[in-house]
Design an enzyme around this catalytic site. Structure first.
Site, PDB file in Angstrom:
ATOM      1  N   ARG A  11       3.831   3.530   4.089  1.00 46.39           N
ATOM      2  CA  ARG A  11       2.823   4.718   4.089  1.00 46.39           C
ATOM      3  C   ARG A  11       1.949   4.676   2.696  1.00 46.39           C
ATOM      4  O   ARG A  11       2.497   4.396   1.758  1.00 46.39           O
ATOM      5  CB  ARG A  11       3.573   5.830   4.052  1.00 46.39           C
ATOM      6  N   VAL A  12       0.788   5.281   2.683  1.00 47.62           N
ATOM      7  CA  VAL A  12       0.211   5.391   1.337  1.00 47.62           C
ATOM      8  C   VAL A  12      -0.153   6.833   1.041  1.00 47.62           C
ATOM      9  O   VAL A  12      -0.897   7.309   0.296  1.00 47.62           O
ATOM     10  CB  VAL A  12      -1.185   4.663   1.668  1.00 47.62           C
ATOM     11  N   ASP A  13       0.511   7.755   1.976  1.00 50.30           N
ATOM     12  CA  ASP A  13       0.600   9.170   1.714  1.00 50.30           C
ATOM     13  C   ASP A  13       1.797   9.488   1.074  1.00 50.30           C
ATOM     14  O   ASP A  13       2.814   8.805   0.760  1.00 50.30           O
ATOM     15  CB  ASP A  13       0.120   9.972   2.727  1.00 50.30           C
ATOM     16  N   ASP A  14       2.126  10.794   1.258  1.00 45.41           N
ATOM     17  CA  ASP A  14       3.409  11.353   0.672  1.00 45.41           C
ATOM     18  C   ASP A  14       4.632  11.545   1.723  1.00 45.41           C
ATOM     19  O   ASP A  14       5.235  12.581   1.771  1.00 45.41           O
ATOM     20  CB  ASP A  14       3.073  12.936  -0.112  1.00 45.41           C
TER      21      ASP A  14
END
Ligand code: PRX
Length: 695
Positions: free
Chosen positions: A563-566
């Protein structure tokens, strides 16, 4: 579509098979005519025999089908959809979509105007085709020796009884029903019973806490909550009914009372006499449902009527109700199941996921049953009573397709080969992996030890939002690379973009997006279409943004990087850092919290929490435990932080933003890679955090 060209120009696997038929072929430079030193260039071939019998047996066959699916999506998907039963065929237009926010509201529709029913297609249609006596579900209980089974005809009767009951208590088309059940046969039965009458189910994973359950109840306002009194998992008994009671009390306080709670008596876990009861609201399943007729007419629904809501984590504290509709989801889950697992009617299929997650929706209930498959449902824990349980089950039911998660593979790998090799596993022919990237060493162990180097692994990349597989091996078609999800499924156009949203060609790393819609795509977030557009379609206008990073190698293989998000991926469970933070700060001693993911040997990622306590509260083992407990109680045991890092303060920029980049480095002990700390309000905070690492 450079990757297609790359694949097309790669030497055909037939010519190369002599290098290591069936096993891992460490193809060397001589064979491929170029230097292939890196690990990701290990190619693993399906055996001749496997390919010959497969639905798709060569790269060319895949390529032809793929090209048609892109050039003529309407023709491609119409041909497939025609194999299902439609009360009324869809309008001539198969798909209308706008996924480009710059052109107005994002709207995706497939088979619009078509009228069908997914439960009818999964059960009645298969029975009419002569498969009424085929086993639909095998059920293996928590204790070895506890088992049951249902044929397609028997399952239909059970589904109809529940459908009739639900209709009788006033549940109709478009009403929501929450299902909070463990892995009993009643779980897929309840899903199909809702689908049969056009009700929208929302299954909540039975590992979620009362707080999480009530949050979902308040959001979707169900007419009925379906649950059971208790369940055994391994040596533990979990009193689900008590969790439901607490959740329902909380939802009353939030102004959403639930009038009816249907409780299945799970006798092996708990007798009804010991179950707390609210007269007037609670009803025993066995007392009422079994009195209803075993036939129930189908409620025909529009292809675009909602089928289910499934809540998933995002980058805010509030879970998102991912909405899937009937027609496209039906066609997509069935087709992906058939090709990615090379499904044959003689297969016995076992997916170790829970129906509380999307994997269980698409690949325990809908995809397999739509194909008329025999599906194993396992109630227990995979290492109970010992780490050989999975292989015992495989031998007992002669499982041919086993679909599981890397975290389980790694856990079983750690327990040692002897637990595996003492069982035959001869029935296995395909293995599957889902939920997180599978590291090449776990892949190899799975392939060599579990599959005896003869079962292809379908490493399927997809999401709750995508409904079904997006990037996945087609096992008979081409060689695999350990750790790569390989190539897109039919109709899927993955692109890798840079920060600015420009597509990058060839070998590259970037953000994974999808161009155009596909039948299984989610249509909205329940009650919040704006958040749907903002989260998924605005970050890179013109595309669906997945939230994942991805590399593409020179042969066009895709490698998901996480994942590149939170969002953190813990044992394949998606958890928002904001949700954990909000659970921590609800603890009276916690002033502030910042949560990041950190590599974890078995879970893939672990939860690492930086916590500032309120003034005057000293840090202690007791406080640490109660902080972890707060998260377990608010979200569920699976979300408990692995590490609490006492933090006198949390590093922030002058604009008040938490510097997660620095926290991630501290959490993973990459202390010499902290980078620029000069933009922090107080750079000394970082030194303080480092000094407190081992407290
Ligand atoms: O990060 C990707 C990871 O799981 C995320 C989706 O989580 P969820 O919606 O809970 O669905 C899980 C089951 C489909 C993705 O954004 N993920 C899932 N499968 C893979 C994966 N990452 C790498 N490889 C996979 N095979």
């Amino acid at each position: 579509r450079r990757w297609l060209l790359a694949m097309g120009s790669a030497p055909h696997h037939d010519r190369l098979r002599h290098v290591g038929s069936g096993g891992i072929s460490r193809l060397n430079a001589v064979v491929l005519g170029e230097a292939l030193a890196a690990e990701e260039n290990d190619l693993v071939f399906p055996s001749h025999d496997f390919s010959r019998r497969a639905h798709i047996s060569s790269p060319e066959q895949y390529q032809n089908m793929y090209e048609r699916s892109i050039e003529d999506p309407a023709g491609f998907w119409s041909d497939i959809a025609s194999q299902f039963y439609w009360k009324k065929r869809w309008n001539p237009e198969v798909c209308s979509e706008n996924i480009d926010v710059r052109r107005g509201t994002v709207k995706i529709e497939w088979f619009k105007g078509g009228v069908t029913n997914i439960c009818y297609n999964a059960l009645d249609r298969n029975i009419e085709a002569g498969n009424g006596d085929k086993v639909a579900l095998y059920w293996e209980g928590n204790e070895p020796g506890q088992d049951a089974q249902l044929t397609y005809a028997q399952m239909l009767e059970k589904v109809c009884q529940l459908s009739n009951y639900l209709k009788n208590v006033g549940v109709g088309k478009g009403d929501t029903v929450i299902i909070y059940l463990p892995m009993l046969m009643e779980l897929p039965i309840a899903m199909l019973a809702c689908a049969r009458i056009g009700a929208i189910h929302s299954v909540v994973f039975a590992g979620f806490s009362a707080e999480s359950l009530s949050q979902r109840i308040v959001d979707c306002k169900p007419k009925v909550v379906i649950s059971c009194n208790a369940v055994c998992r391994g040596a533990k008994v979990i009193h689900l009914k008590e969790i439901v009671d607490t959740a329902l009390a909380e939802s009353v306080n939030s102004g959403v009372p639930v009038d009816l709670c249907l409780i299945f008596e799970n006798k092996s876990a708990m007798k009804r006499e010991s179950t707390k009861w609210q007269i007037g609201r609670d009803v025993w399943w066995e007392d009422v449902v079994l009195q209803f007729p075993t036939k129930c007419l189908v409620e025909w629904v529009d292809a675009e009527d909602p089928l289910f809501l499934l809540y998933t984590s995002g980058s805010t504290g509030k879970p998102k109700g991912v909405l899937h509709t009937n027609g496209g989801y039906m066609v997509y889950t069935a087709t992906t199941f058939k090709y990615a697992f090379d499904y044959k009617p003689s297969d016995v299929y076992w997916c170790t996921a829970d129906c509380g997650w999307i994997t269980g929706h698409s690949y325990i209930t809908y995809g397999p049953l739509l194909n008329g498959a025999t599906v194993l449902v396992f109630e227990g824990a995979p290492s109970y009573p010992d780490p050989g349980r999975c292989w015992d089950i495989v031998d007992k039911y002669k499982v041919t397709i086993l679909y599981t998660a890397p975290t389980l593979v790694r856990a079983l790998m750690r327990d040692g080969d002897e637990y595996v090799t003492r069982y035959s596993r001869k029935s296995l022919r395909i293995l599957g992996s889902v939920g997180e990237p599978i590291n090449p060493s776990a892949w190899r162990w799975f392939y060599n030890v579990v599959g005896d180097s003869r079962c292809p692994i379908s490493d399927t990349w997809w999401q709750t939002e995508t409904g079904g597989f997006m990037i996945t091996p087609i096992p008979g078609a081409w060689p695999q690379k350990p750790g790569s999800a390989t190539f897109p499924f039919f109709g899927i156009q993955p692109v890798i973009v840079d920060e600015k949203g420009n597509e990058i060609e060839g070998e590259c790393t970037g953000y994974l997006c999808i161009k155009k819609s596909w039948p299984g795509a989610f249509r909205s977030l329940y009650g919040d279409h704006e958040r749907y557009e903002t989260t998924y379609f605005k970050p890179f206008a013109g595309y669906y943004f997945t939230g994942d990073g991805c590399s593409r190698d020179k042969d066009g293989y895709h490698w998901l990087t996480g994942r590149v998000d939170d969002v953190i991926n813990v044992s394949g469970h998606r958890i928002g850092t904001a949700e954990v933070e909000s659970a921590l700060v609800s603890h009276p001693h916690c002033a502030e919290a910042a949560v990041v993911g950190v590599d974890h040997e078995v879970k893939g990622q672990g939860i690492y929490a930086f916590v500032t306590l309120v003034d005057g509260v000293p840090y202690s083992e007791e406080v640490r435990k109660s902080l972890i407990l707060a998260v377990r109680n608010q979200i569920g045991a699976f979300a408990g932080p692995d590490k609490i890092h006492w933090s006198p303060a949390i590093p922030k920029t002058r604009s008040g933003k938490i510097m997660r980049r620095i926290l991630r480095k501290i959490a993973s002990r990459q202390l010499d890679e902290l980078g620029d700390t000069s933009t922090l309000v107080d750079p000394n905070v970082v030194d303080q955090l480092i000094a407190l690492i081992d407290r």
